[in-house]
Design a protein around this motif. Structure first.
Motif, short mmCIF file in Angstrom:
data_model
loop_
_atom_site.label_atom_id
_atom_site.label_comp_id
_atom_site.label_asym_id
_atom_site.label_seq_id
_atom_site.Cartn_x
_atom_site.Cartn_y
_atom_site.Cartn_z
N LEU A 183 6.15 7.41 -47.61
CA LEU A 183 5.38 6.18 -48.17
C LEU A 183 6.34 4.89 -47.97
CD1 LEU A 183 4.33 7.94 -51.61
CD2 LEU A 183 2.90 6.95 -49.80
N ASP A 184 7.36 5.12 -47.55
CA ASP A 184 8.06 3.89 -47.03
C ASP A 184 7.46 2.94 -46.00
OD1 ASP A 184 10.30 4.26 -48.70
OD2 ASP A 184 11.51 5.40 -47.42
N LEU A 185 6.64 3.57 -45.23
CA LEU A 185 5.89 3.06 -44.20
C LEU A 185 4.50 2.84 -44.60
CD1 LEU A 185 6.50 1.74 -41.38
CD2 LEU A 185 5.61 3.82 -40.50
N ASP A 186 4.28 1.96 -45.52
CA ASP A 186 2.82 1.51 -45.97
C ASP A 186 1.74 0.93 -45.20
OD1 ASP A 186 4.18 -0.78 -46.26
OD2 ASP A 186 3.63 -1.24 -48.31
N ARG A 187 2.81 0.24 -44.20
CA ARG A 187 1.71 -0.35 -43.14
C ARG A 187 2.45 -0.44 -41.89
NH1 ARG A 187 3.80 -5.87 -43.02
NH2 ARG A 187 5.14 -6.21 -44.49
N PRO A 188 1.81 0.49 -40.87
CA PRO A 188 2.67 0.17 -39.40
C PRO A 188 2.57 -1.08 -38.91
CG PRO A 188 1.11 2.25 -39.91
CD PRO A 188 0.70 1.21 -40.84
N PRO A 189 3.41 -1.45 -38.05
CA PRO A 189 3.63 -2.78 -37.30
C PRO A 189 2.32 -2.78 -36.30
CG PRO A 189 5.09 -1.60 -36.58
CD PRO A 189 4.87 -0.69 -37.73
N GLU A 190 1.74 -3.91 -36.30
CA GLU A 190 0.64 -4.23 -35.45
C GLU A 190 1.36 -4.05 -33.77
OE1 GLU A 190 -2.42 -4.38 -35.78
OE2 GLU A 190 -2.42 -4.31 -38.13
N PRO A 191 0.49 -3.77 -32.86
CA PRO A 191 0.88 -3.78 -31.63
C PRO A 191 1.94 -5.17 -31.32
CG PRO A 191 -1.14 -3.00 -31.51
CD PRO A 191 -1.06 -3.53 -32.98
N LEU A 212 12.49 2.21 -35.77
CA LEU A 212 11.76 2.10 -36.95
C LEU A 212 11.63 3.53 -37.35
CD1 LEU A 212 9.30 -0.84 -36.65
CD2 LEU A 212 10.97 -0.65 -38.44
N ALA A 213 11.04 4.37 -36.15
CA ALA A 213 10.67 5.66 -36.51
C ALA A 213 11.96 6.61 -37.04
CB ALA A 213 9.93 6.28 -35.25
N ALA A 214 13.06 6.12 -36.31
CA ALA A 214 14.26 6.95 -36.41
C ALA A 214 14.76 6.88 -38.08
CB ALA A 214 15.19 6.54 -35.30
N VAL A 215 14.42 5.56 -38.63
CA VAL A 215 15.10 5.27 -39.98
C VAL A 215 14.09 5.81 -40.91
CG1 VAL A 215 16.39 3.51 -39.25
CG2 VAL A 215 14.26 2.98 -39.94
N HIS A 216 12.65 6.02 -40.82
CA HIS A 216 11.79 6.36 -41.72
C HIS A 216 11.71 7.73 -41.72
CE1 HIS A 216 10.36 2.12 -41.46
NE2 HIS A 216 9.93 2.29 -42.81
N ASP A 217 11.74 8.53 -42.63
CA ASP A 217 11.34 9.85 -43.02
C ASP A 217 9.91 10.06 -42.30
OD1 ASP A 217 13.91 10.32 -43.67
OD2 ASP A 217 13.19 10.20 -45.99
N GLU A 249 9.68 -3.93 -27.33
CA GLU A 249 8.71 -3.12 -28.27
C GLU A 249 9.00 -1.76 -28.34
OE1 GLU A 249 5.18 -3.18 -30.82
OE2 GLU A 249 6.58 -4.51 -30.09
N ARG A 250 9.13 -0.78 -27.43
CA ARG A 250 9.28 0.47 -27.41
C ARG A 250 10.55 0.96 -28.23
NH1 ARG A 250 6.35 4.15 -25.35
NH2 ARG A 250 5.34 2.55 -23.98
N ALA A 282 4.42 -6.24 -32.59
CA ALA A 282 5.34 -6.82 -33.86
C ALA A 282 6.37 -5.85 -34.32
CB ALA A 282 4.20 -7.07 -35.15
N ALA A 283 6.54 -4.83 -33.63
CA ALA A 283 7.71 -3.93 -33.86
C ALA A 283 9.25 -4.80 -34.10
CB ALA A 283 7.80 -2.92 -32.93
N ALA A 284 9.42 -5.71 -33.29
CA ALA A 284 10.70 -6.35 -33.33
C ALA A 284 10.80 -7.04 -34.76
CB ALA A 284 10.76 -7.48 -32.24
N ARG A 285 9.65 -7.87 -35.29
CA ARG A 285 9.66 -8.45 -36.41
C ARG A 285 9.91 -7.63 -37.63
NH1 ARG A 285 5.51 -10.91 -35.96
NH2 ARG A 285 4.10 -9.57 -36.90
N ARG A 286 9.08 -6.53 -37.30
CA ARG A 286 9.36 -5.64 -38.53
C ARG A 286 10.72 -4.80 -38.64
NH1 ARG A 286 6.04 -1.91 -41.51
NH2 ARG A 286 4.61 -3.51 -41.39
N TRP A 287 11.48 -4.41 -37.53
CA TRP A 287 12.67 -4.02 -37.48
C TRP A 287 13.67 -5.03 -38.10
CZ3 TRP A 287 15.43 0.08 -37.65
CH2 TRP A 287 17.02 -0.04 -37.11
N GLU A 288 13.50 -6.38 -38.01
CA GLU A 288 14.44 -7.26 -38.48
C GLU A 288 14.34 -7.41 -39.83
OE1 GLU A 288 17.04 -8.52 -37.28
OE2 GLU A 288 16.65 -7.57 -35.60
N GLU A 289 12.90 -7.23 -40.46
CA GLU A 289 12.79 -6.99 -41.83
C GLU A 289 13.45 -5.87 -42.59
OE1 GLU A 289 8.52 -6.98 -42.36
OE2 GLU A 289 8.22 -9.31 -41.47
N VAL A 290 13.24 -4.83 -41.83
CA VAL A 290 13.84 -3.58 -42.46
C VAL A 290 15.45 -3.88 -42.46
CG1 VAL A 290 14.09 -1.18 -42.14
CG2 VAL A 290 11.91 -2.27 -41.73
#
Length: 383
Positions: free
Chosen positions: A25-33, A16-21, A9-10, A35-43
């Motif tokens: 505004l690219d990060l309109d909704r932070p991942p829920e606790p 995700l934090a490394a690729v977003h400025d 998770e970390r 759920a970072a792995a799923r969001r990383w794959e989406e990105v």
């Protein structure tokens, strides 16, 4: 401080934090606790510039570098994560050039615990091209806030937050370090190369004794939007923000705006009206957007109730302060040179003859009037 282990998770959240400025505004909704792995794959799978940036990044390899650098990644849910950062959600990004939001996480170097240190934190920020007056004020202010027992004996100590820039920022950090107090520097770029280089000695000392944090991943260079996004972190972590010097378009005023949007206390130090560096603080005070403060005790009082009410500065007493109005009038009627009789004094003081005699007796007892051998009265200058 022992960093939290780099679990999946970390790692994914840090990626995700490394690729977003920062503040993007690219990060309109932070991942829920969780759920970072799923969001990383989406990105990573998206056919976008952000997706291409993500596919070029190897999280596991980056973690190895971060560990060697001594950088830890603090994220929501950690004990070290300050709850005050959640208040950034109430700020309208349109008012801040499209920047804002709660950060995905913060990179950190240094022994201090971020959340614990921010329980009593105050930001001291201002102009980079500061005057000698402004730097002196910032050093003294930070020094007195960071150490217990200010001029009025307060035992409350404050963590000094600033941005490490030239001028007011680095002066505030120096003041806190000199006092042996806590200080946190919020960087706009990655923690692998502290900015600006000219302040390197002080910044490295903060790494050793305090804390340096950044929303930008190691390897990131500071940008203008990055500095503006950094200002919101400073404002969110601090219980109040003090503007020492700031020109009309100073970045320090951006920090004040963020603080106001989160209903945090904004304080400003007045300066010479002839100085362009006083325009920012004076405008904030004039427009009732900041309270005027002169020193650390004013700041402590404004940022209560984290400490008991401070005793007021003792006001020097004048010998005439204890006199009632009639006695004071008789005293004022006594000539500075020479002497006067009782009847003449009663007329001059507009009191009756009896009241005049009683007043003169009190003044004589207090050592403030003298009765002469000729039956006339004069001022006694020394008791």
């Amino acid at each position: 401080m022992n960093p939290t282990p780099w679990d999946e998770e970390r790692i994914n959240r840090a990626a995700l934090a490394a690729v977003h400025d920062p503040g993007s505004l690219d990060l309109d909704r932070p991942p829920e606790p969780g759920a970072a792995a799923r969001r990383w794959e989406e990105v990573r799978s998206a056919d976008t510039a952000l997706g291409r940036r993500a596919r070029a990044l190897d999280p596991e390899r980056l973690v190895e570098g971060w560990v060697r650098l001594g950088v830890r990644f603090i994220m929501p849910g950690d004990v070290e994560w300050p709850s005050s950062l959640s208040e950034l959600t109430r700020c309208d990004r349109l008012d801040h050039q499209g920047l804002g939001g709660v950060p995905l996480g913060l990179w950190a170097r240094g022994p201090l615990d971020l959340a614990e240190s921010c329980d009593t934190a105050v930001a001291v920020v201002g102009a980079r091209a500061a005057t000698a007056y402004g730097q002196d004020v910032a050093v003294e202010l930070a020094h007195d806030l960071a150490r217990p027992g200010g001029r009025r004996g307060s035992q409350q100590t404050w963590t000094i937050l600033s941005g490490g820039a030239y001028g007011i920022d680095i002066a505030a950090h120096r003041g806190a370090l000199t006092a042996g107090g806590r200080t946190i520097c919020v960087q706009a770029g990655g923690l692998d190369e502290l900015y600006p280089r000219g302040n390197g000695a002080v910044l490295e000392r903060i790494v050793d004794e305090g804390l340096v944090i950044s929303e930008a991943a190691p390897g990131s260079h500071p940008t203008r939007p990055g500095f503006l996004a950094r200002n919101r972190i400073i404002a969110a972590l601090a219980g109040g923000t003090v503007i020492v010097e700031a020109a009309a378009r100073s970045g320090a005023l951006s920090t004040a705006n963020w603080a106001s949007d989160m209903y945090r206390q904004v304080l400003a130090v007045p300066g010479p009206v002839t100085s362009s560096r006083s325009v920012g603080p004076h405008s904030l005070i004039r427009d009732h957007r900041a309270d005027l403060v002169r020193d650390a005790d004013d700041v402590r009082e404004a940022l209560g109730p984290m400490q008991p009410e401070l005793p007021r500065e003792p006001v020097p007493e004048h010998r005439t302060d204890a006199l009632n109005p009639e006695v004071l009038r008789v005293h004022e009627a006594l000539p500075s040179r020479g002497a006067m009789g009782v009847e003449e004094l009663s007329r001059a003081a507009l009191v009756s003859l009896t009241d005049c005699l009683l007043a003169l007796q009190e003044l004589e007892d207090r050592g403030m009037a003298r009765y002469g051998a000729d039956g006339r009265w004069s001022v006694r200058l020394h008791g």
